[in-house]
Scaffold this motif. Structure first.
Motif, mmCIF file in Angstrom:
data_model
loop_
_atom_site.group_PDB
_atom_site.id
_atom_site.type_symbol
_atom_site.label_atom_id
_atom_site.label_comp_id
_atom_site.label_asym_id
_atom_site.label_seq_id
_atom_site.Cartn_x
_atom_site.Cartn_y
_atom_site.Cartn_z
ATOM 1 N N TYR A 186 -8.831 9.946 -2.900
ATOM 2 C CA TYR A 186 -8.924 9.573 -1.489
ATOM 3 C C TYR A 186 -10.124 10.226 -0.806
ATOM 4 C CZ TYR A 186 -4.053 8.015 -2.054
ATOM 5 O OH TYR A 186 -2.913 7.382 -2.473
ATOM 6 N N TYR B 203 -11.190 5.872 -2.455
ATOM 7 C CA TYR B 203 -10.350 4.856 -1.822
ATOM 8 C C TYR B 203 -10.015 5.332 -0.418
ATOM 9 C CZ TYR B 203 -6.585 1.558 -0.960
ATOM 10 O OH TYR B 203 -5.789 0.579 -0.425
ATOM 11 N N GLY C 52 -7.878 5.648 1.830
ATOM 12 C CA GLY C 52 -6.495 5.792 2.238
ATOM 13 C C GLY C 52 -6.149 7.255 2.327
ATOM 14 N N PRO D 289 -2.733 10.165 1.013
ATOM 15 C CA PRO D 289 -1.400 10.323 0.428
ATOM 16 C C PRO D 289 -0.331 10.354 1.511
ATOM 17 C CG PRO D 289 -2.591 12.408 0.395
ATOM 18 C CD PRO D 289 -3.563 11.366 0.839
ATOM 19 N N PRO E 77 -9.403 -0.600 1.921
ATOM 20 C CA PRO E 77 -8.131 -1.303 1.761
ATOM 21 C C PRO E 77 -8.172 -2.648 2.478
ATOM 22 C CG PRO E 77 -7.794 0.945 2.556
ATOM 23 C CD PRO E 77 -9.249 0.655 2.667
ATOM 24 N N GLN F 292 -11.390 -3.754 -1.729
ATOM 25 C CA GLN F 292 -10.472 -3.429 -2.819
ATOM 26 C C GLN F 292 -10.552 -4.475 -3.915
ATOM 27 O OE1 GLN F 292 -6.615 -1.888 -1.653
ATOM 28 N NE2 GLN F 292 -5.600 -3.020 -3.293
ATOM 29 N N PHE G 72 -4.150 1.905 -10.008
ATOM 30 C CA PHE G 72 -3.954 2.797 -8.854
ATOM 31 C C PHE G 72 -2.993 2.247 -7.816
ATOM 32 C CE2 PHE G 72 -8.591 4.152 -9.699
ATOM 33 C CZ PHE G 72 -8.173 5.018 -10.705
ATOM 34 N N LYS G 73 -2.780 0.929 -7.828
ATOM 35 C CA LYS G 73 -1.994 0.323 -6.751
ATOM 36 C C LYS G 73 -0.588 0.917 -6.626
ATOM 37 C CE LYS G 73 -0.822 -4.098 -4.618
ATOM 38 N NZ LYS G 73 0.521 -3.694 -4.220
ATOM 39 N N ILE H 217 -0.990 4.204 -4.827
ATOM 40 C CA ILE H 217 -1.341 4.014 -3.421
ATOM 41 C C ILE H 217 -0.122 3.560 -2.630
ATOM 42 C CG2 ILE H 217 -2.718 2.612 -1.837
ATOM 43 C CD1 ILE H 217 -4.874 2.554 -4.104
ATOM 44 N N ASP H 218 0.595 2.587 -3.169
ATOM 45 C CA ASP H 218 1.772 2.048 -2.469
ATOM 46 C C ASP H 218 2.842 3.120 -2.272
ATOM 47 O OD1 ASP H 218 0.518 -0.383 -2.383
ATOM 48 O OD2 ASP H 218 1.682 -1.286 -4.018
ATOM 49 N N LEU I 254 -4.278 10.349 -6.053
ATOM 50 C CA LEU I 254 -5.089 9.588 -6.994
ATOM 51 C C LEU I 254 -5.901 10.546 -7.859
ATOM 52 C CD1 LEU I 254 -6.461 6.712 -4.705
ATOM 53 C CD2 LEU I 254 -4.569 6.605 -6.342
#
Length: 545
Positions: free
Chosen positions: A134, A159, A161, A163, A197, A254, A271-272, A275-276, A281
């Motif tokens: 991230y 990415y 985003g 955690p 994202p 993405q 990774f999805k 991430i979800d 990561l």
């Protein structure tokens, strides 16, 4: 609202409205507020884009209002703090990106990686790449996505985003480009590539506008921002460049991220699930070199200004401390026509906020004066990336260490009666307690941000005061789930936000706006008269910047 008995009981808090126990004429006060909106958001102002005659006329109007109220000039002998902006634009024909793996180069299309023109050092990079999860380094949260990594001379890819354990406004604030570069630059990185994202766009596409660096998914730029016709605007003063030294500033969607990840053997599909689930990561070498040239065209610089007025405090000692009441004066100007209308009037965004700055100044100037001094500011360049507030917060017209709080209005949306007030930043500083107390006094329920994923606390001018360590609040008219007010609020955001329909021909609760101004004046007075200045809560991430 039960403001009638409150006003009688708190005459020192609301001197203008508390001359009697009679119910204030909210309709008349609302009409006074609306008169400012009518001038600032009229078609004649042409959307108040900085550098245009419409913005200059709006500046003159606010300046005249401050003078009539009796505010002192807040920028030396002037009400205007000059802010010079440079215009930069990507020269797509001379810009390129290639990825090299085992001696083989593959060119990326402009649609596969978007380059920002906000770069330094000629914008030429030949460097290895490393994925850093991230890309977050937050010592106060014991979070460091590139601990132990060698980033010297490399391009960091991450990415955009966070955690799951990182929540609240800090979740968005840590992802602002300048905040990332604050840590990547001293680690030796030469650039960064953001994996953005996906974001669902509500309502019509935004108008062409001047752009700047904002967190992907959190502002009004995003991966496609360079497709807009207007240049990126940056503060001309190089000392205020939060991205100084960055030679590559790229964004991939993405969907295109695997173009960057392929050589490493990793994929976004891998990774999805992480991430979800809000999990960490991994970090790893991308096993490729990026060769990129970011060619920049210089446009016409813009000379603009913040409008600043000061109400001097009454206490001989505390008057040397300042509370800022702010709102941005600019909007988007003239842009892409929608239903035949090309003027982006910005009535709610943010003539409404400037009107409240003016009306609140009237209330507080009527006396008796608060103990601390109040700085009233109509800011420039918010729609370009909070540039006017960035300039003022870094180079204020009063001693920076003496600014104790910022109360900011941006599109607070008085579309229905004021029963609930959403206060952004409510849980970050003692200003939250002040807001709760004033809300309780007025039978208005104070709420936390109900749509935290919109990142609103870090998407307007208060963020630049926060960046300087100054506690701040921002506001929206509140609502409860599944209520008519919730529908009104969300429909407005979907159909009028950054659209020509944010004009004078829309339903507005003018009396409620006047009631908000009264509450804002009470809040400012409470903070100004307190024996101690506001402070961050110890658990706030902003307390440890």
């Amino acid at each position: 609202m039960k403001l009638t008995h409150v006003l009688a009981a708190t005459c020192l808090t609301l001197p203008l409205l508390a001359q009697s126990t009679a119910t204030p004429d909210w309709d008349a006060l609302g009409a006074a507020w609306w008169a400012h909106v009518q001038y600032l958001a009229s078609d004649e102002r042409q959307g108040r884009l900085p550098g245009t005659p419409g913005f200059e006329a709006a500046t003159q109007y606010v300046e005249a209002q401050f003078k009539a109220i009796g505010l002192k000039p807040g920028a030396g002998t002037s009400y205007r703090q000059p802010v010079k902006l440079d215009a930069i634009k990507l020269d797509a024909a001379k810009s390129s990106v290639e990825l090299e793996v085992n001696g083989t180069r593959t060119a990326l299309k402009p649609t596969e990686m978007t380059l920002s023109p906000h770069v330094s050092g000629g914008g030429v990079v030949d460097a290895p790449m490393v994925f850093i999860g991230y890309g977050l380094r937050l010592p106060s949260k014991h979070m460091d996505d590139y601990a132990g990594l060698d980033l010297r001379g490399k391009v960091a890819v991450f990415y955009n985003g966070a955690p799951g354990r990182l929540q609240g406004p800090q979740r968005a604030y840590a992802r602002v480009a300048g905040q990332r570069w604050k840590y990547l630059k001293p680690a030796g990185a030469v650039g960064m590539v953001t994996i953005a994202p996906p974001r669902v766009q509500a309502g019509p596409a935004p108008a062409p506008r001047a752009t700047t660096e904002r967190p992907a998914g959190g502002g009004n730029g995003g991966a496609a921002r360079q497709q807009y016709a207007r240049p990126t605007m940056v503060i001309a003063d190089p000392a205020l460049d939060t991205l100084a030294g960055m030679r590559l500033n790229g964004t991939v969607s993405q969907a295109n991220a695997d173009l960057i990840l392929a050589a490493s053997g990793h994929t976004m599909a891998e990774f999805k699930p992480l991430i979800d689930a809000g999990k960490e990561l991994p970090a790893f070498d991308l096993k490729e070199t990026i060769h990129a040239t970011t060619a920049v065209e210089l446009g016409t610089p813009v000379d603009t200004q913040n409008v600043v007025g000061i109400l001097e405090g009454s206490d001989p000692v505390l008057k040397r401390q300042y509370i800022v009441i702010s709102a941005h004066l600019d909007h988007l100007g003239v842009g892409r026509p929608v239903n035949g209308d090309a003027i982006y009037n910005g009535a709610m965004d943010n003539a409404s906020g400037v009107a409240s700055v003016i009306e609140t100044a009237k209330i507080l100037a009527h006396g008796p004066r608060p103990k601390r001094s109040i700085v009233f500011i109509a800011l420039t360049g918010e729609e370009m990336g909070e540039l006017g507030s960035a300039y003022f917060a870094a180079k204020p017209t009063v001693p920076k260490a003496s600014i104790v709080a910022d109360l900011n209005m941006d599109m607070y949306l008085p579309l229905f009666p004021l029963r609930y007030l959403e206060v952004q930043g409510l849980g970050e500083s003692t200003l939250g307690n002040d807001a709760r107390a004033i809300g309780q006094l007025n039978d208005v329920e104070v709420q936390f941000d109900k749509q935290p994923d919109e990142n609103r606390f870090i998407r307007s001018d208060q963020v630049n005061f926060v960046a300087q360590g100054i506690p701040a609040l921002a506001f929206k008219f509140g609502w409860t789930p599944d209520s008519p007010e919730m529908k009104t609020f969300n429909d407005w955001v979907k159909t009028r936000y950054h659209q020509p329909s944010d004009d004078l021909d829309q339903p507005v609760d003018k009396a409620a706006a006047a009631q908000f101004d009264a509450i804002l004046a009470q809040l400012a007075t409470r903070v100004a008269n307190a024996p101690t200045k506001p402070s961050w809560y110890p658990e706030s991430s902003f307390a440890h910047q």
